[in-house]
Design a protein around this motif. Structure first.
Motif, mmCIF file in Angstrom:
data_model
loop_
_atom_site.group_PDB
_atom_site.id
_atom_site.type_symbol
_atom_site.label_atom_id
_atom_site.label_comp_id
_atom_site.label_asym_id
_atom_site.label_seq_id
_atom_site.Cartn_x
_atom_site.Cartn_y
_atom_site.Cartn_z
ATOM 1 N N ASP A 77 0.812 -1.216 0.000
ATOM 2 C CA ASP A 77 0.000 0.000 0.000
ATOM 3 C C ASP A 77 0.849 1.272 0.000
ATOM 4 O OD1 ASP A 77 -2.330 -1.494 0.033
ATOM 5 O OD2 ASP A 77 -2.457 -1.527 2.223
ATOM 6 N N TRP A 78 2.148 1.096 -0.089
ATOM 7 C CA TRP A 78 3.041 2.257 -0.090
ATOM 8 C C TRP A 78 3.199 2.810 -1.503
ATOM 9 C CZ3 TRP A 78 7.397 3.307 3.733
ATOM 10 C CH2 TRP A 78 7.073 2.826 5.010
ATOM 11 N N SER A 79 3.416 4.104 -1.589
ATOM 12 C CA SER A 79 3.755 4.761 -2.851
ATOM 13 C C SER A 79 5.236 5.113 -2.841
ATOM 14 C CB SER A 79 2.926 6.031 -3.023
ATOM 15 O OG SER A 79 3.291 7.000 -2.042
ATOM 16 N N ALA A 80 5.742 5.553 -3.996
ATOM 17 C CA ALA A 80 7.128 6.018 -4.060
ATOM 18 C C ALA A 80 7.339 7.207 -3.122
ATOM 19 C CB ALA A 80 7.494 6.387 -5.493
ATOM 20 N N ASP A 81 6.320 8.038 -2.972
ATOM 21 C CA ASP A 81 6.406 9.165 -2.035
ATOM 22 C C ASP A 81 6.555 8.662 -0.601
ATOM 23 O OD1 ASP A 81 6.186 11.016 -4.059
ATOM 24 O OD2 ASP A 81 4.019 11.309 -3.809
ATOM 25 N N ASP A 82 5.796 7.630 -0.269
ATOM 26 C CA ASP A 82 5.877 7.062 1.085
ATOM 27 C C ASP A 82 7.273 6.516 1.364
ATOM 28 O OD1 ASP A 82 3.171 7.580 1.562
ATOM 29 O OD2 ASP A 82 2.551 5.625 0.793
ATOM 30 N N PHE A 83 7.819 5.808 0.380
ATOM 31 C CA PHE A 83 9.142 5.210 0.568
ATOM 32 C C PHE A 83 10.202 6.288 0.738
ATOM 33 C CE2 PHE A 83 13.064 3.131 -0.961
ATOM 34 C CZ PHE A 83 13.094 2.045 -0.102
ATOM 35 N N TYR A 84 10.111 7.331 -0.075
ATOM 36 C CA TYR A 84 11.066 8.434 0.053
ATOM 37 C C TYR A 84 10.927 9.107 1.412
ATOM 38 C CZ TYR A 84 13.400 12.887 -0.786
ATOM 39 O OH TYR A 84 14.226 13.993 -0.691
ATOM 40 N N GLN A 85 9.694 9.234 1.885
ATOM 41 C CA GLN A 85 9.473 9.841 3.201
ATOM 42 C C GLN A 85 10.137 9.019 4.304
ATOM 43 O OE1 GLN A 85 5.612 11.707 5.163
ATOM 44 N NE2 GLN A 85 5.475 9.479 5.285
#
Length: 406
Positions: A77-85
């Motif tokens: 359920d993670w996005s690339a934005d979430d991973f970068y965060q």
């Protein structure tokens, strides 16, 4: 005809997009390897990146999470934005603060482009459902609300910014060491709140709970790697051994799972960066006073009986098989912990592509008494050009009973 041309153009676009995606995944694989993510996020005999390996800390144990794309237990359920965060800010996809057992204090230096490539690779892995187990952090450390204060005091958020005064090679090495390689997470002492002491940078320290000393990485005067060449550093990171010593303990796993797979250009960049670290002030050795005559009679006798055949009476080792002890950074660590651990538990270098069948040192914990082990360690740390402090039988006794290792 126009329809055919449009279809061909669209097909070419899809092929280019797929090739670009493949390139991103392969680049991400390399970056994840450089970040040594597998050492924490792959349990022993477990599926790659499926988590479950327990990360010990002085405050309790934290199981590593699942990094595959499972929706229930991983990054599905993670996005690339979430991973970068997570990398950049130390925040999970729901905004909660991550504990610094996850080295976001170093990963914050990773660029957005590299973060996106890493995420693309992790999303490409076979999906594994691996329920997360709760941590065993003691109170009050399990209170995530306290992380706000910790972050304010000890976390400097921000991507790596190249130094225009330095070469591209130096900057690449700095990026790898400070960010992806997160070398300071081990090669630094920590305060009572678990925060790294970063001044001076990479000055060495005991790895919490694992009880190995990660040496000062300066190659300048009084540095832990004084006397090493850039070629020595590259050799150790690529093969697990060099003319100056062998990777043991936690560093053996780093070489096995991470650094041996880096390109020669990146290994050279790391060496160039470490070579440029500043000289160190003379460090006060901790230890006990020792009677030289007692060491000569006891420690040297033990050395001659158990050590000299491999490491030589002159401490210079034997070729590529047995590392030198004279001038060895492991032997000269400030408190003697590494030499005690090697004598008691043996020394096991990583089996790398360049050194697939390394020689190992047998353990002597069942052979040597605390007195004999302390004597031989003290002898080694005083012999030849070594000028390190002595150790006592009590030190040996303490490390017989503490956890550690891989």
């Amino acid at each position: 005809m126009k329809t055919l041309i449009a279809r061909l153009a669209f097909t070419a676009f899809l092929m280019a997009t797929a090739a670009h995606a493949d390139d991103a995944v392969e680049r991400g694989r390399y970056l994840v390897t450089a970040g040594d993510c597998a050492s924490c996020h792959t349990a022993r005999n477990g599926k790659p990146m499926a988590g479950g390996r327990v990360v010990p800390t002085p405050f309790g144990a934290i199981p590593s999470p699942n990094l595959t794309a499972d929706h229930a237990t991983g990054l599905g359920d993670w996005s690339a934005d979430d991973f970068y965060q997570a990398l950049h800010a130390g925040k999970a996809h729901d905004g909660t603060s991550l504990y610094p057992a996850f080295p976001f204090t170093s990963y914050t230096r990773v660029t957005r482009a590299d973060s996106d490539a890493m995420f693309a690779y992790l999303k490409s892995l076979p999906v594994v459902r691996n329920p997360n187990t709760p941590d065993t952090l003691r109170w009050p450390y399990r209170m995530r609300s306290l992380m706000a204060t910790w972050r304010l005091m000890y976390f400097d958020e921000g991507e790596y910014q190249p130094d225009p005064k330095q070469s591209a090679q130096w900057n690449r090495g700095a990026y790898l060491v400070q960010g992806l390689g997160h070398c300071n997470e081990c090669h630094a002492s920590r305060n009572s709140f678990g925060a790294m002491v970063s001044d001076p940078f990479l000055a060495g320290g005991v790895i919490p709970v694992q009880n190995w000393y990660a040496p000062d990485l300066s190659m300048g005067r009084e540095g832990g790697l004084a006397g090493w060449s850039e070629a020595d550093v590259v050799a150790l990171l690529k093969t697990g051994r060099s003319s100056k010593g062998t990777a043991l303990g936690p560093m053996a796993e780093v070489v096995l799972k991470s650094t041996q797979h880096l390109t020669d250009a990146d290994l050279a960049a790391i060496a160039v960066y470490l070579k440029a670290l500043p000289d160190r002030a003379p460090r006060q050795q901790r230890g006990n006073a020792v009677d030289a005559e007692t060491v000569a009679q006891a420690g040297q006798k033990v050395y001659a009986q158990h050590c000299a055949d491999c490491h030589g009476a002159d401490g210079r080792g034997k070729g590529d098989a047995y590392p030198p002890l004279d001038g060895n950074v492991t032997v000269r660590d400030p408190i003697g912990i590494n030499t005690i651990r090697a004598v008691l538990s043996g020394g096991f270098a990583p089996a790398t592509a360049s050194n697939p069948r390394p020689y190992s040192m047998p353990p002597f914990s069942q052979t040597l008494s605390d007195d004999d082990a302390a004597a031989v360690v003290t002898y080694i740390r005083h012999a030849w050009s070594n000028r390190a402090s002595s150790v006592s039988p009590n030190d040996v006794r303490a490390y017989r009973t503490v956890p550690g290792g891989l």
